[in-house]
Scaffold this motif. Structure first.
Motif, PDB file in Angstrom:
ATOM      1  N   GLN A 293      -2.672  -7.833   7.525  1.00  0.00           N
ATOM      2  CA  GLN A 293      -2.930  -6.360   7.508  1.00  0.00           C
ATOM      3  C   GLN A 293      -2.071  -5.666   6.464  1.00  0.00           C
ATOM      4  O   GLN A 293      -0.905  -5.760   6.305  1.00  0.00           O
ATOM      5  CB  GLN A 293      -2.876  -5.911   8.632  1.00  0.00           C
ATOM      6  N   GLY A 294      -2.715  -5.039   5.451  1.00  0.00           N
ATOM      7  CA  GLY A 294      -2.007  -4.306   4.640  1.00  0.00           C
ATOM      8  C   GLY A 294      -2.205  -5.097   3.018  1.00  0.00           C
ATOM      9  O   GLY A 294      -1.613  -4.392   1.939  1.00  0.00           O
ATOM     10  N   THR A 295      -2.679  -6.392   3.008  1.00  0.00           N
ATOM     11  CA  THR A 295      -2.696  -7.107   1.821  1.00  0.00           C
ATOM     12  C   THR A 295      -3.889  -6.142   0.721  1.00  0.00           C
ATOM     13  O   THR A 295      -3.489  -6.184  -0.288  1.00  0.00           O
ATOM     14  CB  THR A 295      -3.704  -8.349   2.109  1.00  0.00           C
ATOM     15  N   LEU A 296      -4.838  -5.633   1.180  1.00  0.00           N
ATOM     16  CA  LEU A 296      -5.936  -5.117   0.253  1.00  0.00           C
ATOM     17  C   LEU A 296      -5.179  -3.504   0.027  1.00  0.00           C
ATOM     18  O   LEU A 296      -5.881  -2.463   0.422  1.00  0.00           O
ATOM     19  CB  LEU A 296      -7.134  -4.933   0.735  1.00  0.00           C
ATOM     20  N   ASP A 297      -3.938  -3.537  -0.750  1.00  0.00           N
ATOM     21  CA  ASP A 297      -3.323  -2.270  -0.917  1.00  0.00           C
ATOM     22  C   ASP A 297      -3.888  -1.594  -1.967  1.00  0.00           C
ATOM     23  O   ASP A 297      -4.182  -0.505  -1.692  1.00  0.00           O
ATOM     24  CB  ASP A 297      -1.937  -2.574  -1.646  1.00  0.00           C
ATOM     25  N   HIS A 298      -4.478  -2.092  -3.181  1.00  0.00           N
ATOM     26  CA  HIS A 298      -5.406  -1.462  -4.131  1.00  0.00           C
ATOM     27  C   HIS A 298      -6.553  -0.645  -3.557  1.00  0.00           C
ATOM     28  O   HIS A 298      -6.849   0.565  -3.885  1.00  0.00           O
ATOM     29  CB  HIS A 298      -5.588  -2.000  -5.395  1.00  0.00           C
ATOM     30  N   GLU A 299      -7.269  -1.269  -2.579  1.00  0.00           N
ATOM     31  CA  GLU A 299      -8.323  -1.025  -1.901  1.00  0.00           C
ATOM     32  C   GLU A 299      -8.095   0.258  -1.232  1.00  0.00           C
ATOM     33  O   GLU A 299      -8.817   1.359  -1.270  1.00  0.00           O
ATOM     34  CB  GLU A 299      -8.951  -2.022  -1.225  1.00  0.00           C
ATOM     35  N   ARG A 300      -6.984   0.554  -0.326  1.00  0.00           N
ATOM     36  CA  ARG A 300      -6.437   1.556  -0.028  1.00  0.00           C
ATOM     37  C   ARG A 300      -6.408   2.705  -0.820  1.00  0.00           C
ATOM     38  O   ARG A 300      -6.649   4.016  -0.399  1.00  0.00           O
ATOM     39  CB  ARG A 300      -5.404   1.298   1.056  1.00  0.00           C
ATOM     40  N   LEU A 315     -14.581  -1.538  -9.222  1.00  0.00           N
ATOM     41  CA  LEU A 315     -14.209  -1.641 -10.256  1.00  0.00           C
ATOM     42  C   LEU A 315     -13.049  -0.723 -10.757  1.00  0.00           C
ATOM     43  O   LEU A 315     -12.153  -0.988 -11.461  1.00  0.00           O
ATOM     44  CB  LEU A 315     -15.333  -1.293 -11.515  1.00  0.00           C
ATOM     45  N   PHE A 316     -13.062   0.468  -9.689  1.00  0.00           N
ATOM     46  CA  PHE A 316     -11.422   1.270  -9.743  1.00  0.00           C
ATOM     47  C   PHE A 316     -10.540   0.309  -9.249  1.00  0.00           C
ATOM     48  O   PHE A 316      -9.244   0.260  -9.797  1.00  0.00           O
ATOM     49  CB  PHE A 316     -11.879   2.471  -8.944  1.00  0.00           C
ATOM     50  N   VAL A 317     -10.820  -0.614  -8.182  1.00  0.00           N
ATOM     51  CA  VAL A 317      -9.966  -1.185  -7.524  1.00  0.00           C
ATOM     52  C   VAL A 317      -9.479  -2.537  -8.613  1.00  0.00           C
ATOM     53  O   VAL A 317      -8.336  -2.791  -8.798  1.00  0.00           O
ATOM     54  CB  VAL A 317     -10.459  -2.061  -6.379  1.00  0.00           C
ATOM     55  N   LEU A 318     -10.445  -3.018  -9.267  1.00  0.00           N
ATOM     56  CA  LEU A 318      -9.921  -4.141 -10.386  1.00  0.00           C
ATOM     57  C   LEU A 318      -9.204  -3.352 -11.240  1.00  0.00           C
ATOM     58  O   LEU A 318      -8.368  -3.952 -11.891  1.00  0.00           O
ATOM     59  CB  LEU A 318     -11.559  -4.606 -10.814  1.00  0.00           C
ATOM     60  N   ARG A 322      -5.613  -4.922 -12.281  1.00  0.00           N
ATOM     61  CA  ARG A 322      -5.377  -5.401 -13.689  1.00  0.00           C
ATOM     62  C   ARG A 322      -4.165  -4.833 -14.059  1.00  0.00           C
ATOM     63  O   ARG A 322      -3.062  -5.538 -14.966  1.00  0.00           O
ATOM     64  CB  ARG A 322      -6.443  -5.068 -14.596  1.00  0.00           C
ATOM     65  N   ALA A 323      -3.957  -3.643 -13.716  1.00  0.00           N
ATOM     66  CA  ALA A 323      -2.740  -2.700 -14.368  1.00  0.00           C
ATOM     67  C   ALA A 323      -1.251  -3.293 -13.716  1.00  0.00           C
ATOM     68  O   ALA A 323      -0.285  -3.490 -14.295  1.00  0.00           O
ATOM     69  CB  ALA A 323      -3.108  -1.406 -14.172  1.00  0.00           C
ATOM     70  N   SER A 330      -9.211 -14.360  -9.216  1.00  0.00           N
ATOM     71  CA  SER A 330      -9.453 -13.377  -8.385  1.00  0.00           C
ATOM     72  C   SER A 330     -10.820 -13.536  -7.986  1.00  0.00           C
ATOM     73  O   SER A 330     -11.805 -13.896  -8.534  1.00  0.00           O
ATOM     74  CB  SER A 330      -9.413 -12.005  -8.612  1.00  0.00           C
ATOM     75  N   LEU A 331     -11.097 -12.953  -6.540  1.00  0.00           N
ATOM     76  CA  LEU A 331     -12.530 -13.041  -6.171  1.00  0.00           C
ATOM     77  C   LEU A 331     -13.014 -11.546  -6.061  1.00  0.00           C
ATOM     78  O   LEU A 331     -12.202 -10.820  -5.032  1.00  0.00           O
ATOM     79  CB  LEU A 331     -12.774 -13.801  -5.009  1.00  0.00           C
ATOM     80  N   LEU A 332     -14.012 -10.907  -6.576  1.00  0.00           N
ATOM     81  CA  LEU A 332     -14.581  -9.527  -6.379  1.00  0.00           C
ATOM     82  C   LEU A 332     -15.603  -9.653  -5.493  1.00  0.00           C
ATOM     83  O   LEU A 332     -16.424 -10.600  -5.277  1.00  0.00           O
ATOM     84  CB  LEU A 332     -15.125  -8.872  -7.602  1.00  0.00           C
ATOM     85  N   THR A 333     -15.428  -8.712  -4.298  1.00  0.00           N
ATOM     86  CA  THR A 333     -16.451  -8.863  -3.330  1.00  0.00           C
ATOM     87  C   THR A 333     -16.949  -7.345  -3.113  1.00  0.00           C
ATOM     88  O   THR A 333     -16.171  -6.448  -2.897  1.00  0.00           O
ATOM     89  CB  THR A 333     -16.043  -9.357  -2.022  1.00  0.00           C
TER      90      THR A 333
END
Length: 350
Positions: A293-300, A315-318, A322-323, A330-333
């Protein structure tokens, strides 16, 4: 020479009107509370989405009036054309290209109707060549960013050396409805924002980030999970099942199946880059993909800053990933109407 399509540039853009979540809740309450007894109970949704603020193509006052198809379409064309031009110019500048260098344009959008399509409407303003190939894609919903990247990469790979511009653009707020008082409309009002992302892809020469593989899975008998109805006043949102529950129960095996077709496994993935449908969806994704839990930090962070913008959101998350520096793979889903899971594997050379 590498025949895989490389991600040459990536850019994002939002329209000018910023709405804080508390401001949206107050407006929704004013419109719905007296006519929809369940609204008070459901109003907690606005605080539980993880969203701080979102962007809209129109000022708040516009959304407070009932609108029909003609007004919604005028607002869509005006706002989408401006946003398309802005995000495309950003992507072109980052690739050190001009619009005349673009050979193919893939436009992904499911929140408005335009014929001629958006890339044709802005061709003169941007400076596309008269022989540019146009590939408009409608109906993919939230999966459109990942599926669009897959489509654009295959087009680039088919003609090495050509430049493919992908634009994923959604004006979700224009579908706000207060003539129909339903749970689905309250959920939509609590989640959706407007935004656009653009990427340029090219195969046949150097590139640090390449589209390694892509795959999809569609579940039978799931057309009712997510989509649009076409009503006299505009699109009507369809949410007939609890998406977080579906994600928790189904996404793990689906991703494993897609990865197997790519001749990969979850152990080969260094980072998942996911479409964040909302806080509960993010939690469900972490559980389904066996992530802490918390791994998807950029998503949050993206859902907090922009809300759910449908197709461009991943693509905002990507862009954020990238930054911060992409790992080797990586796997985009993303998930969308159909009901479909779409995945793209990215291979990055530091």
């Amino acid at each position: 020479m590498n025949d895989k399509a490389a991600l040459v540039s990536l850019a994002t853009s939002v329209p000018p009107h910023l709405f804080h979540q508390k401001q949206i809740l107050e407006a929704a309450s004013k419109l719905m509370a007296d006519r929809y007894p369940q609204f008070e109970t459901m109003s907690s949704l606005f605080a539980n989405t993880g969203i701080r603020h979102r962007y809209g193509v129109k000022p708040m006052e516009w959304y407070l009036e009932r609108r029909g198809w003609p007004e919604r379409t005028r607002a869509f064309l005006e706002g989408a054309e401006a946003l398309f031009v802005d995000v495309a110019r950003k992507a072109l500048a980052r690739a050190d290209l001009s619009a005349g260098d673009i050979d193919t344009v893939v436009t992904v959008c499911s929140t408005g109707i335009a014929t001629p399509t958006l890339e044709a409407r802005v061709a003169g303003q941007l400076g596309f060549r008269s022989d540019v190939s146009r590939v408009p894609v409608f109906g993919l919903g939230c999966a459109g960013g990942v599926s669009g990247l897959s489509i654009a990469s295959r087009l680039a790979q088919a003609r090495p050396g050509t430049n493919v511009l992908l634009v994923a653009l959604e004006l979700c707020t224009l579908a706000v409805r207060h003539d129909e008082l339903t749970k689905a409309n309250v959920v939509a009002a609590s989640l959706f924002g407007d935004g656009a992302a653009a990427a340029i892809l090219r195969a046949g020469d150097g590139g640090a980030t390449r589209i390694e593989a892509a795959g999809e899975k569609q579940w039978p008998d799931t057309l009712d999970i997510m989509g649009w109805s076409v009503d006299p006043e505009g699109f009507g949102v369809i949410f007939q099942r609890t998406i977080p529950d579906f994600v928790r129960d189904n996404i793990g095996p689906a991703v494993a199946e897609i990865l197997s077709r790519m001749e990969l496994s979850a152990n080969d993935i260094d980072r998942f880059v996911c479409h964040p449908g909302g806080t509960k969806v993010i939690l469900a994704l972490e559980r389904a993909l066996s992530l802490e839990q918390g791994t998807l930090d950029h998503e949050r962070e993206v859902i907090a800053d922009y809300g759910n913008m449908s197709s461009p959101t991943v693509l905002f998350v990507l862009e954020r990933a990238r930054a911060h520096g992409l790992p080797s793979r990586s796997l985009l889903t993303a998930l969308g109407p159909g009901f479909t899971a779409s995945c793209v594997a990215l291979r990055h050379a530091a």
